[in-house]
Design an enzyme around this catalytic site. Structure first.
Site, PDB file in Angstrom:
ATOM      1  N   ALA A  17       0.834  -1.198   0.000  1.00 40.78           N
ATOM      2  CA  ALA A  17       0.000   0.000   0.000  1.00 40.78           C
ATOM      3  C   ALA A  17       0.873   1.254   0.000  1.00 40.78           C
ATOM      4  CB  ALA A  17      -0.909  -0.010   1.228  1.00 40.78           C
ATOM      5  N   CYS A  18       0.244   2.375  -0.302  1.00 40.93           N
ATOM      6  CA  CYS A  18       0.908   3.673  -0.330  1.00 40.93           C
ATOM      7  C   CYS A  18       1.659   3.896   0.979  1.00 40.93           C
ATOM      8  CB  CYS A  18      -0.147   4.771  -0.526  1.00 40.93           C
ATOM      9  SG  CYS A  18       0.463   6.438  -0.468  1.00 40.93           S
ATOM     10  N   PRO A  19       2.868   4.371   1.014  1.00 40.59           N
ATOM     11  CA  PRO A  19       3.671   4.875  -0.103  1.00 40.59           C
ATOM     12  C   PRO A  19       4.652   3.834  -0.659  1.00 40.59           C
ATOM     13  CG  PRO A  19       4.775   5.442   1.918  1.00 40.59           C
ATOM     14  CD  PRO A  19       3.582   4.578   2.287  1.00 40.59           C
ATOM     15  N   MET A  20       4.520   2.570  -0.247  1.00 43.67           N
ATOM     16  CA  MET A  20       5.561   1.591  -0.557  1.00 43.67           C
ATOM     17  C   MET A  20       5.842   1.383  -2.054  1.00 43.67           C
ATOM     18  SD  MET A  20       6.600   1.221   2.362  1.00 43.67           S
ATOM     19  CE  MET A  20       7.964   0.191   1.908  1.00 43.67           C
TER      20      MET A  20
END
Lengths: 80, 181
Positions: A17-20
């Site tokens: 998920a964001c920011p990965m």
């Protein structure tokens, strides 16, 4: 896998998920030479807008985007 | 000739002044809040900004300060107020709560479980990532003093510094983006 574009490196970012996804592609792109292509595979719908924004800001080029169900494939060419 | 030398000196002075004002590809952030959701948002923005090629400085102040206490460290020699603040404020990322729907800790617990299920990085993971990416953190000296925190009880973080408002303004003044969270 696309017929015309050959990836020099594949990043499996599925489930992240964001920011990965953006953090990982920014690292991964530095592991190939300028002109080479990284294939990043994500399942985060937000990456459809995040990857182009990241590419524009970081000066890299998304040469192709493929979508197959929930899976999104970006072919990113290292341009700088 | 003398005139040329004078002009060169003037230009050099102007150049030095301009260099002091130049805007870098940098993000400066004040983390005022000590709420889980807001601190998490600040970490997502910070790590995302590094991915976008920016340098990032986070200035933790007021309620944000206790988030960076190390849960495993305890220091003595505090006065009564210091002890009281120390006991009432969260000791590190593990005790930080949601700003809404905390419901006596139940809401925070549910949110943490949900984050794990949805593969959203925890605050601890985000902090470790920020360290790896070179995000600089400055802890407000005045907040620490006010709440009776000592430097020895803060987390070990490679790019950690302590400072005041002048340090933040100097960083913010040369940043493209400034945020207050």
């Amino acid at each position: 896998m696309s017929d015309d574009i050959k990836a020099d490196k594949v990043l499996d970012l599925k489930g992240l998920a964001c920011p990965m996804p953006v953090v990982k592609i920014s690292k991964g792109i530095k592991e190939v030479e300028v002109g080479e292509v990284v294939e990043a595979v994500t399942t985060d719908p937000g990456s459809l807008t995040d990857f182009p924004a990241w590419a524009q800001t970081s000066g890299n080029e998304i040469v192709k985007t493929e979508q197959d169900g929930d899976v999104i494939r970006f072919f990113v060419k290292r341009s700088s | 000739m003398e005139n040329v030398e004078q002009q060169v000196a003037e230009l050099q002075n102007q150049l030095a002044a301009l260099q002091g004002q130049r805007v870098e590809n940098k993000l400066s952030m004040v983390v005022f809040s000590g709420d889980l959701d807001k601190v998490l948002a600040s970490m997502v923005i910070a790590t995302g900004a590094v991915a976008m090629g920016m340098e990032v400085v986070m200035f933790f102040t007021f309620w944000g300060t206790p988030v960076l206490r190390d849960a495993n460290k305890s220091v003595g020699g505090k006065d009564m107020m210091g002890k009281m603040f120390g006991a009432m404020l969260p000791k590190g990322t593990g005790q930080v709560k949601l700003s809404k729907m905390n419901m006596g800790g139940m809401g925070t617990m549910m949110m943490k479980n949900l984050m794990q299920k949805k593969n959203v990085a925890s605050l601890e993971e985000m902090l470790a990532l920020a360290e790896e990416l070179g995000v600089r953190i400055i802890i407000c000296e005045m907040s620490m003093d006010l709440m009776g925190f000592k430097r020895e009880e803060m987390i070990k973080y490679e790019h950690l510094d302590f400072g005041g408002v002048a340090k933040f303004i100097a960083e913010a003044g040369t940043s493209k983006i400034q945020l207050f969270i």
